[in-house]
Write a protein that holds these residues in place. Structure first.
Motif, PDB file in Angstrom:
ATOM      1  N   THR A  24       0.824  -1.218   0.000  1.00 47.95           N
ATOM      2  CA  THR A  24       0.000   0.000   0.000  1.00 47.95           C
ATOM      3  C   THR A  24       0.858   1.268   0.000  1.00 47.95           C
ATOM      4  O   THR A  24       0.323   2.357  -0.223  1.00 47.95           O
ATOM      5  N   ILE A  27       0.500   3.116  -3.369  1.00 51.64           N
ATOM      6  CA  ILE A  27      -0.749   3.760  -3.794  1.00 51.64           C
ATOM      7  C   ILE A  27      -0.625   5.286  -3.872  1.00 51.64           C
ATOM      8  O   ILE A  27      -0.911   5.870  -4.912  1.00 51.64           O
ATOM      9  N   GLN A  31      -0.589   7.662  -7.251  1.00 52.78           N
ATOM     10  CA  GLN A  31      -1.601   8.719  -7.413  1.00 52.78           C
ATOM     11  C   GLN A  31      -0.960  10.070  -7.715  1.00 52.78           C
ATOM     12  O   GLN A  31      -1.531  10.870  -8.439  1.00 52.78           O
ATOM     13  N   THR A  36      -4.508   5.707 -10.625  1.00 57.39           N
ATOM     14  CA  THR A  36      -5.353   5.286  -9.518  1.00 57.39           C
ATOM     15  C   THR A  36      -5.574   3.779  -9.606  1.00 57.39           C
ATOM     16  O   THR A  36      -6.208   3.290 -10.541  1.00 57.39           O
ATOM     17  N   LEU A  37      -5.031   3.059  -8.657  1.00 55.04           N
ATOM     18  CA  LEU A  37      -5.209   1.611  -8.550  1.00 55.04           C
ATOM     19  C   LEU A  37      -5.735   1.280  -7.163  1.00 55.04           C
ATOM     20  O   LEU A  37      -5.369   1.940  -6.190  1.00 55.04           O
ATOM     21  N   SER A  38      -6.562   0.256  -7.082  1.00 55.88           N
ATOM     22  CA  SER A  38      -7.056  -0.178  -5.773  1.00 55.88           C
ATOM     23  C   SER A  38      -5.935  -0.909  -5.043  1.00 55.88           C
ATOM     24  O   SER A  38      -4.927  -1.299  -5.638  1.00 55.88           O
ATOM     25  N   SER A  39      -6.137  -1.113  -3.756  1.00 57.79           N
ATOM     26  CA  SER A  39      -5.111  -1.806  -2.969  1.00 57.79           C
ATOM     27  C   SER A  39      -4.918  -3.244  -3.447  1.00 57.79           C
ATOM     28  O   SER A  39      -3.799  -3.755  -3.447  1.00 57.79           O
ATOM     29  N   SER A  40      -6.003  -3.889  -3.896  1.00 53.93           N
ATOM     30  CA  SER A  40      -5.857  -5.265  -4.390  1.00 53.93           C
ATOM     31  C   SER A  40      -5.113  -5.290  -5.732  1.00 53.93           C
ATOM     32  O   SER A  40      -4.341  -6.215  -5.991  1.00 53.93           O
ATOM     33  N   GLN A  41      -5.309  -4.285  -6.571  1.00 53.28           N
ATOM     34  CA  GLN A  41      -4.576  -4.220  -7.837  1.00 53.28           C
ATOM     35  C   GLN A  41      -3.085  -4.007  -7.592  1.00 53.28           C
ATOM     36  O   GLN A  41      -2.241  -4.628  -8.239  1.00 53.28           O
ATOM     37  N   TYR A  43      -1.491  -4.825  -4.846  1.00 52.77           N
ATOM     38  CA  TYR A  43      -0.997  -6.058  -4.232  1.00 52.77           C
ATOM     39  C   TYR A  43      -0.646  -7.090  -5.309  1.00 52.77           C
ATOM     40  O   TYR A  43       0.420  -7.692  -5.285  1.00 52.77           O
TER      41      TYR A  43
END
Length: 111
Positions: A24, A27, A31, A36-41, A43
């Motif tokens: 994380t 992230i 940005q 913009t990527l989610s935390s799962s992306q 990971y």
């Protein structure tokens, strides 16, 4: 035999060398560069070897980690006939069908 080209993904190692031990941590750095990527992306990007990767994300990673593509992606030659994953076969394919072949169906009109 022709060699197949494969690669090793060193993102996790390079992150650790730069003091980034949590996925994380990337992230906010991504940005800042408009990604913009989610935390799962993020990971999956760090832990797994990506099959597809946007050039914008790749260039941002190189900028964030202050490294080159050679540091991040290492080409590896593998033997042409050897496969890293077993191929799937149909049930019964190991025994073969011998001389048996299907016959074409005939459709007849009712008389």
């Amino acid at each position: 035999m022709a060699a197949k080209l494969d690669y090793q993904w060193h993102l996790r190692k390079i992150m650790a060398d730069r003091g980034l031990f949590s996925t994380t941590d990337l992230i906010p750095l991504l940005q800042e560069r408009g990604i913009t990527l989610s935390s799962s992306q993020v990971y999956r990007l760090v832990v797994e070897r990506p099959e597809r990767l946007s050039l914008k994300i790749l260039m941002s990673l190189l900028d964030i980690l202050d490294c080159t593509m050679d540091d991040l992606i290492e080409p590896v030659a593998t033997a042409g006939s050897e496969s890293t994953s077993p191929t799937k076969k149909a049930v019964g394919a190991e025994t073969g069908i011998g001389g048996l072949r299907p016959k074409r169906a005939r459709i007849r009109r009712l008389e």
